[in-house]
Design an enzyme around this catalytic site. Structure first.
Site, PDB file in Angstrom:
ATOM      1  N   GLY A  58       0.843  -1.184   0.000  1.00 23.90           N
ATOM      2  CA  GLY A  58       0.000   0.000   0.000  1.00 23.90           C
ATOM      3  C   GLY A  58       0.882   1.239   0.000  1.00 23.90           C
ATOM      4  O   GLY A  58       0.754   2.104   0.869  1.00 23.90           O
ATOM      5  N   ILE A  99      -2.698  -1.061  -4.985  1.00 22.71           N
ATOM      6  CA  ILE A  99      -3.822  -1.633  -5.717  1.00 22.71           C
ATOM      7  C   ILE A  99      -4.500  -0.633  -6.652  1.00 22.71           C
ATOM      8  O   ILE A  99      -5.134  -1.000  -7.625  1.00 22.71           O
ATOM      9  CB  ILE A  99      -4.855  -2.235  -4.725  1.00 22.71           C
ATOM     10  CG1 ILE A  99      -5.837  -3.160  -5.439  1.00 22.71           C
ATOM     11  CG2 ILE A  99      -5.580  -1.130  -3.964  1.00 22.71           C
ATOM     12  CD1 ILE A  99      -6.739  -3.934  -4.508  1.00 22.71           C
ATOM     13  N   ASN A 146      -2.713  -6.859  -5.505  1.00 24.11           N
ATOM     14  CA  ASN A 146      -3.567  -7.005  -4.328  1.00 24.11           C
ATOM     15  C   ASN A 146      -2.877  -8.004  -3.402  1.00 24.11           C
ATOM     16  O   ASN A 146      -2.999  -9.219  -3.563  1.00 24.11           O
ATOM     17  CB  ASN A 146      -4.951  -7.501  -4.721  1.00 24.11           C
ATOM     18  CG  ASN A 146      -5.911  -7.558  -3.545  1.00 24.11           C
ATOM     19  OD1 ASN A 146      -5.501  -7.458  -2.391  1.00 24.11           O
ATOM     20  ND2 ASN A 146      -7.196  -7.721  -3.828  1.00 24.11           N
ATOM     21  N   THR A 147      -2.131  -7.495  -2.433  1.00 29.33           N
ATOM     22  CA  THR A 147      -1.343  -8.381  -1.573  1.00 29.33           C
ATOM     23  C   THR A 147      -2.210  -9.214  -0.637  1.00 29.33           C
ATOM     24  O   THR A 147      -1.752 -10.237  -0.124  1.00 29.33           O
ATOM     25  CB  THR A 147      -0.336  -7.572  -0.739  1.00 29.33           C
ATOM     26  OG1 THR A 147      -1.037  -6.591   0.033  1.00 29.33           O
ATOM     27  CG2 THR A 147       0.669  -6.873  -1.640  1.00 29.33           C
ATOM     28  N   ASP A 174      -5.760   1.523   5.368  1.00 34.26           N
ATOM     29  CA  ASP A 174      -7.180   1.853   5.510  1.00 34.26           C
ATOM     30  C   ASP A 174      -7.683   1.307   6.845  1.00 34.26           C
ATOM     31  O   ASP A 174      -7.583   0.103   7.111  1.00 34.26           O
ATOM     32  CB  ASP A 174      -7.957   1.217   4.350  1.00 34.26           C
ATOM     33  CG  ASP A 174      -9.411   1.672   4.289  1.00 34.26           C
ATOM     34  OD1 ASP A 174      -9.934   2.148   5.316  1.00 34.26           O
ATOM     35  OD2 ASP A 174     -10.021   1.551   3.213  1.00 34.26           O
ATOM     36  N   THR A 201       6.342   9.495   4.416  1.00 31.03           N
ATOM     37  CA  THR A 201       5.120   9.102   3.715  1.00 31.03           C
ATOM     38  C   THR A 201       4.192  10.306   3.561  1.00 31.03           C
ATOM     39  O   THR A 201       4.181  11.208   4.401  1.00 31.03           O
ATOM     40  CB  THR A 201       4.369   7.986   4.467  1.00 31.03           C
ATOM     41  OG1 THR A 201       3.905   8.502   5.720  1.00 31.03           O
ATOM     42  CG2 THR A 201       5.277   6.791   4.729  1.00 31.03           C
ATOM     43  N   GLU A 255       0.938  10.392   3.815  1.00 30.91           N
ATOM     44  CA  GLU A 255      -0.038  10.421   4.898  1.00 30.91           C
ATOM     45  C   GLU A 255       0.596  10.929   6.181  1.00 30.91           C
ATOM     46  O   GLU A 255      -0.019  11.656   6.961  1.00 30.91           O
ATOM     47  CB  GLU A 255      -0.623   9.022   5.114  1.00 30.91           C
ATOM     48  CG  GLU A 255      -1.667   8.614   4.087  1.00 30.91           C
ATOM     49  CD  GLU A 255      -2.908   9.482   4.154  1.00 30.91           C
ATOM     50  OE1 GLU A 255      -3.357   9.820   5.267  1.00 30.91           O
ATOM     51  OE2 GLU A 255      -3.430   9.831   3.085  1.00 30.91           O
TER      52      GLU A 255
END
Length: 286
Positions: free
Chosen positions: A96, A127, A161-162, A184, A259, A261
């Protein structure tokens, strides 16, 4: 005389992405042209391409500088192809990876500070289609800007998609570091099954991780932090890294500030909650 209809924002973004990819310039891509909703449903059918096993994964398009000279890229099939094996294994995964801030920050540190013994290749796995494309274009531009020094040849990004296909990319005990940065939170109880940390997924992380390797987690959501700590603490293959060791880890220091975020949390004066977990040796067979 009819006036020409101006292009929509969607069309402008599409045209920019196409032009940037075709030009192959050293100019960094602009994030505003790669916007996409913050999260994707990991249970949806995203029409992803993935190898049948790690042995048939074609790494050449991602790490061309680390593929043996004279070998060429080929479509992954069902038969192992030694020509496509990179000179160095991928050993760091940013799951991600978002817009690639941590990946780009770690790249120049990998040969010296963060490694023991040899170089590592770092891989971002994302993803979302447009976000993946942004990171790929960002890395390509950085490689062009640093062609003389060869920087950023040790990182790449692919769409994956891990939660479904992690063992398809990595063999047993391949990774030494996994980053789970601001995943998330899936606040609703019925959505907790979609969280990136769970008993089942932790077993997959344990499978692909080398004993002694570390899973790094960071979030600004206390409930998610407690959830991740609980699930890793309860898993027999992991132990919590002590706070003193965690505070001295260069990866933690980088993860806290690099990062996207994390920077947003910093601007909003929020709290960053970190927890790291070491992969234990497997117990001997009875």
């Amino acid at each position: 005389m009819s006036s020409q209809i101006p292009p929509t924002k969607h069309q402008k973004r599409k045209d920019y992405r196409k032009a940037h990819k075709e030009d192959g310039l050293a100019e960094l891509p602009k994030k505003k042209f790669y916007r996409q909703r913050a999260h994707a449903n990991p249970f949806s059918d995203h029409q992803l391409e993935y190898p049948a096993s790690p042995d048939v994964m074609d790494w050449a398009p991602y790490y061309s500088a680390h593929i043996a000279p004279g070998t060429a890229s080929a479509k992954s099939g069902d038969i192992p192809n030694e020509d496509l094996i990179p000179l160095k294994d991928v050993t760091v995964a940013d799951i991600g990876c978002g817009f690639g801030g941590l990946l780009v920050a770690l790249a120049p540190r990998m040969p010296d500070e963060l490694l023991i013994g040899r170089l590592m290749n770092g891989l971002g796995m994302e993803i979302r289609t447009q976000v993946t494309e942004f990171v790929q274009e960002r890395i390509k531009a950085l490689r062009n800007q640093n062609a003389a020094s060869g920087l950023y040849q040790n990182i790449a990004c692919l769409r994956a998609n891990t939660m479904k296909f992690l063992p398809n990319f990595f063999k047993k005990a391949q990774l030494t570091k996994i980053f789970l940065c601001f995943p998330d939170p899936h606040f609703k109880a019925r959505k907790h099954k979609a969280r990136i940390v769970s008993t089942t997924l932790n077993s997959e992380y344990a499978f692909v991780m080398k004993p002694g390797g570390i899973v790094y987690t960071i979030t600004d959501v206390e409930d998610l932090h407690k959830w991740m700590v609980q699930h890793f603490d309860e898993h027999p293959s992991f132990e919590r890294v002590l706070e003193d060791e965690e505070a001295e880890d260069e990866c933690v220091k980088t993860m806290m500030v690099e990062t996207e975020e994390g920077k947003k949390v910093e601007r909003n004066k929020g709290e960053k909650l970190v927890a790291c977990f070491r992969r234990l040796e497997d117990p001997p067979w009875p």
